[in-house]
Write an enzyme that holds these catalytic residues in place. Structure first.
Site, PDB file in Angstrom:
ATOM      1  N   SER A 149       0.812  -1.207   0.000  1.00 21.12           N
ATOM      2  CA  SER A 149       0.000   0.000   0.000  1.00 21.12           C
ATOM      3  C   SER A 149       0.847   1.259   0.000  1.00 21.12           C
ATOM      4  CB  SER A 149      -0.950  -0.018   1.194  1.00 21.12           C
ATOM      5  OG  SER A 149      -0.348  -0.582   2.316  1.00 21.12           O
ATOM      6  N   HIS A 174      -2.578  -2.724  -6.352  1.00 24.76           N
ATOM      7  CA  HIS A 174      -3.011  -2.378  -4.992  1.00 24.76           C
ATOM      8  C   HIS A 174      -4.535  -2.383  -4.873  1.00 24.76           C
ATOM      9  CE1 HIS A 174      -3.370   0.785  -1.607  1.00 24.76           C
ATOM     10  NE2 HIS A 174      -3.319  -0.436  -1.104  1.00 24.76           N
ATOM     11  N   GLU A 223      -5.322   0.168  -7.732  1.00 27.87           N
ATOM     12  CA  GLU A 223      -4.264   1.053  -8.241  1.00 27.87           C
ATOM     13  C   GLU A 223      -3.196   0.198  -8.928  1.00 27.87           C
ATOM     14  OE1 GLU A 223      -3.528   4.878  -5.497  1.00 27.87           O
ATOM     15  OE2 GLU A 223      -3.265   3.021  -4.400  1.00 27.87           O
ATOM     16  N   ASN A 265      -3.446   6.197  -0.617  1.00 27.08           N
ATOM     17  CA  ASN A 265      -2.909   6.283   0.749  1.00 27.08           C
ATOM     18  C   ASN A 265      -2.130   7.562   1.015  1.00 27.08           C
ATOM     19  OD1 ASN A 265      -4.103   4.020   1.703  1.00 27.08           O
ATOM     20  ND2 ASN A 265      -2.451   2.670   1.043  1.00 27.08           N
TER      21      ASN A 265
HETATM   22  N1  CAA Z   1     -15.765  -8.361   3.145  1.00 25.72           N
HETATM   23  C1  CAA Z   1     -16.608  -8.579   2.144  1.00 25.72           C
HETATM   24  N2  CAA Z   1     -17.769  -7.909   1.984  1.00 25.72           N
HETATM   25  C2  CAA Z   1     -18.078  -6.980   2.902  1.00 25.72           C
HETATM   26  C3  CAA Z   1     -17.252  -6.710   4.000  1.00 25.72           C
HETATM   27  C4  CAA Z   1     -16.049  -7.450   4.108  1.00 25.72           C
HETATM   28  N3  CAA Z   1     -15.156  -7.234   5.088  1.00 25.72           N
HETATM   29  N4  CAA Z   1     -17.837  -5.745   4.738  1.00 25.72           N
HETATM   30  C5  CAA Z   1     -18.987  -5.424   4.131  1.00 25.72           C
HETATM   31  N5  CAA Z   1     -19.132  -6.164   3.016  1.00 25.72           N
HETATM   32  C6  CAA Z   1     -20.223  -6.096   2.055  1.00 25.72           C
HETATM   33  C7  CAA Z   1     -21.507  -6.548   2.645  1.00 25.72           C
HETATM   34  O1  CAA Z   1     -21.660  -7.942   2.516  1.00 25.72           O
HETATM   35  C8  CAA Z   1     -22.513  -5.787   1.796  1.00 25.72           C
HETATM   36  O2  CAA Z   1     -22.676  -6.479   0.559  1.00 25.72           O
HETATM   37  P1  CAA Z   1     -24.073  -6.484  -0.250  1.00 25.72           P
HETATM   38  O3  CAA Z   1     -24.344  -5.039  -0.564  1.00 25.72           O
HETATM   39  O4  CAA Z   1     -23.750  -7.324  -1.426  1.00 25.72           O
HETATM   40  O5  CAA Z   1     -25.059  -7.062   0.701  1.00 25.72           O
HETATM   41  C9  CAA Z   1     -21.809  -4.460   1.478  1.00 25.72           C
HETATM   42  O6  CAA Z   1     -20.416  -4.725   1.712  1.00 25.72           O
HETATM   43  C10 CAA Z   1     -22.256  -3.355   2.379  1.00 25.72           C
HETATM   44  O7  CAA Z   1     -22.047  -3.777   3.703  1.00 25.72           O
HETATM   45  P2  CAA Z   1     -22.945  -3.358   4.924  1.00 25.72           P
HETATM   46  O8  CAA Z   1     -24.321  -2.974   4.447  1.00 25.72           O
HETATM   47  O9  CAA Z   1     -22.831  -4.358   6.001  1.00 25.72           O
HETATM   48  O10 CAA Z   1     -22.185  -2.144   5.516  1.00 25.72           O
HETATM   49  P3  CAA Z   1     -22.007  -0.696   4.977  1.00 25.72           P
HETATM   50  O11 CAA Z   1     -23.065  -0.239   4.072  1.00 25.72           O
HETATM   51  O12 CAA Z   1     -21.717   0.053   6.215  1.00 25.72           O
HETATM   52  O13 CAA Z   1     -20.664  -0.796   4.079  1.00 25.72           O
HETATM   53  C11 CAA Z   1     -18.347  -0.743   3.796  1.00 25.72           C
HETATM   54  C12 CAA Z   1     -19.500  -1.349   4.582  1.00 25.72           C
HETATM   55  C13 CAA Z   1     -18.468  -1.120   2.320  1.00 25.72           C
HETATM   56  C14 CAA Z   1     -17.083  -1.349   4.358  1.00 25.72           C
HETATM   57  C15 CAA Z   1     -18.419   0.823   3.937  1.00 25.72           C
HETATM   58  O14 CAA Z   1     -18.478   1.170   5.282  1.00 25.72           O
HETATM   59  C16 CAA Z   1     -17.231   1.526   3.319  1.00 25.72           C
HETATM   60  O15 CAA Z   1     -17.174   1.737   2.113  1.00 25.72           O
HETATM   61  N6  CAA Z   1     -16.254   1.920   4.162  1.00 25.72           N
HETATM   62  C17 CAA Z   1     -15.045   2.584   3.703  1.00 25.72           C
HETATM   63  C18 CAA Z   1     -14.085   1.552   3.187  1.00 25.72           C
HETATM   64  C19 CAA Z   1     -12.818   2.164   2.676  1.00 25.72           C
HETATM   65  O16 CAA Z   1     -12.593   3.364   2.700  1.00 25.72           O
HETATM   66  N7  CAA Z   1     -11.914   1.302   2.223  1.00 25.72           N
HETATM   67  C20 CAA Z   1     -10.628   1.711   1.762  1.00 25.72           C
HETATM   68  C21 CAA Z   1      -9.678   1.544   2.871  1.00 25.72           C
HETATM   69  S1  CAA Z   1      -8.075   2.072   2.385  1.00 25.72           S
HETATM   70  C22 CAA Z   1      -7.395   0.773   1.658  1.00 25.72           C
HETATM   71  O17 CAA Z   1      -7.889  -0.303   1.589  1.00 25.72           O
HETATM   72  C23 CAA Z   1      -6.054   1.060   1.114  1.00 25.72           C
HETATM   73  C24 CAA Z   1      -4.952   0.652   1.983  1.00 25.72           C
HETATM   74  O18 CAA Z   1      -3.954   0.232   1.451  1.00 25.72           O
HETATM   75  C25 CAA Z   1      -4.934   0.855   3.454  1.00 25.72           C
END
Ligand code: CAA
Length: 291
Positions: free
Chosen positions: A119, A140, A152, A190
């Site tokens: 990342s 990524h 990415e 990031n």
């Molecule tokens: N694994 C797989 N699927 C998941 C999951 C997981 N850990 N968590 C949630 N989901 C799925 C659910 O099953 C659901 O799927 P359906 O729509 O098909 O039913 C969908 O995601 C939505 O989940 P929820 O309704 O339970 O929850 P939500 O609406 O609150 O969404 C979220 C959860 C998608 C995680 C949302 O909160 C979100 O987008 N959060 C921000 C995530 C983000 O910013 N990620 C980037 C992080 S940075 C990164 O990854 C880079 C790095 O290098 C650090």
């Protein structure tokens, strides 16, 4: 080059997510980890998530079985190296990643492409320590991998065009969207996201707001799906600090200094959701803010 078999190294939250989306797209996947326990945990977590999708009629039972059958948890490096593409998704630690590529080297097919899901680390530097910098890429994924649209793509200085095109086609076949970033610390996502999380930790550290008020402010005031501290717990506080250190060292600018409170949480082993405690305590029925 067409890909048939993909190996994924590291069965943490990113590795199993990458294995899942590759298997969903029809690839045969070899999933590797140094720990049998991590492999078992990853496969049972996947089974639980896919079972929920079947129950909600979002996935057929046959498709679920197909996805699981296409993922082969294995600790055999010879089997891993025979793949057309190896995606490394181990911890965000340069020595660990380079060590993996070194151990893998004697087992690699001559055509095999190496990719790192790092990342923030330099793709050029990781590539230079392998025997194939021209067939080395940064690929990524975002967390949670099955949900997030973006991947990415990062070329090292020596990456050839065929390798880049193969990885771009993979992203398309996975149904995801690629952006291309130059090889600088943190790439695009990031470089922007983790300093925001670090700043949220400073806001907490300086007493400007509580955990709850910081997260609520950004959820309701900036329409972020998760508040920054909740997101930090989700990514892993150890990963957030590791990325801040890469930004701090790589860009040599004091604006990237890791927040001492964030570092303290990591020193305590409070890495976030994956260990049950971070900015929130997840050990009860509902997450409880720690400050
Ligand atoms: N694994 C797989 N699927 C998941 C999951 C997981 N850990 N968590 C949630 N989901 C799925 C659910 O099953 C659901 O799927 P359906 O729509 O098909 O039913 C969908 O995601 C939505 O989940 P929820 O309704 O339970 O929850 P939500 O609406 O609150 O969404 C979220 C959860 C998608 C995680 C949302 O909160 C979100 O987008 N959060 C921000 C995530 C983000 O910013 N990620 C980037 C992080 S940075 C990164 O990854 C880079 C790095 O290098 C650090």
């Amino acid at each position: 080059m067409s890909l048939n078999t993909i190996s994924v190294i590291g069965a943490g939250q990113m590795g199993i997510g990458i294995a899942q989306v590759c298997a969903q797209a029809g690839y045969n996947v070899v999933l590797n980890d140094v720990s049998d326990e991590a492999l078992t945990r990853a496969m049972s977590g996947l089974d639980e998530r896919l079972t929920r999708l079947v129950e909600r009629e979002r996935l057929s039972r046959e498709d679920k079985e197909g996805i699981e059958a296409r993922i082969d948890p294995s600790r055999d490096y010879a089997q891993l190296g025979a793949a057309d593409l190896v995606i490394e998704a181990a911890s965000e630690n340069e020595a660990v990643k380079s060590g993996i590529f070194k151990t893998l080297a004697p087992h690699l097919g001559s055509h095999t492409i190496l990719a790192s899901n790092t990342s923030s680390l330099s793709i050029t530097r990781l590539a230079a320590r392998t025997d194939r910098p021209e067939r080395f890429m940064g690929v990524h994924f975002m967390n949670p991998v099955p949900v997030m649209q973006l991947v990415e793509l990062i070329r090292g200085i020596a990456t050839d065009q065929a390798t880049f095109e193969t990885c771009r086609e993979l992203v398309e076949r996975l149904g995801k969207i690629a952006t291309v970033s130059e090889d600088f610390p943190g790439f695009i996502v990031n470089r922007i996201l983790i300093p925001m999380i670090n700043e949220a930790a400073y806001v907490l550290y300086e007493g400007v707001g509580s955990v709850e008020s910081i997260d609520r402010s950004m959820r309701l005031g900036a329409n972020h799906p998760m508040g920054p501290l909740e997101l930090a717990d989700f990514i892993g506080l150890d990963t957030c600090v590791a990325i801040m250190q890469v930004l701090h060292e790589g860009l040599a600018d004091t604006k990237y200094r890791p927040c001492p409170l964030l570092v303290k949480y990591v020193e305590a082993g409070w890495f976030g959701r994956k260990v049950g405690r971070g900015f929130y305590d997840y050990r009860g029925d509902v997450p409880v803010p720690t400050r």
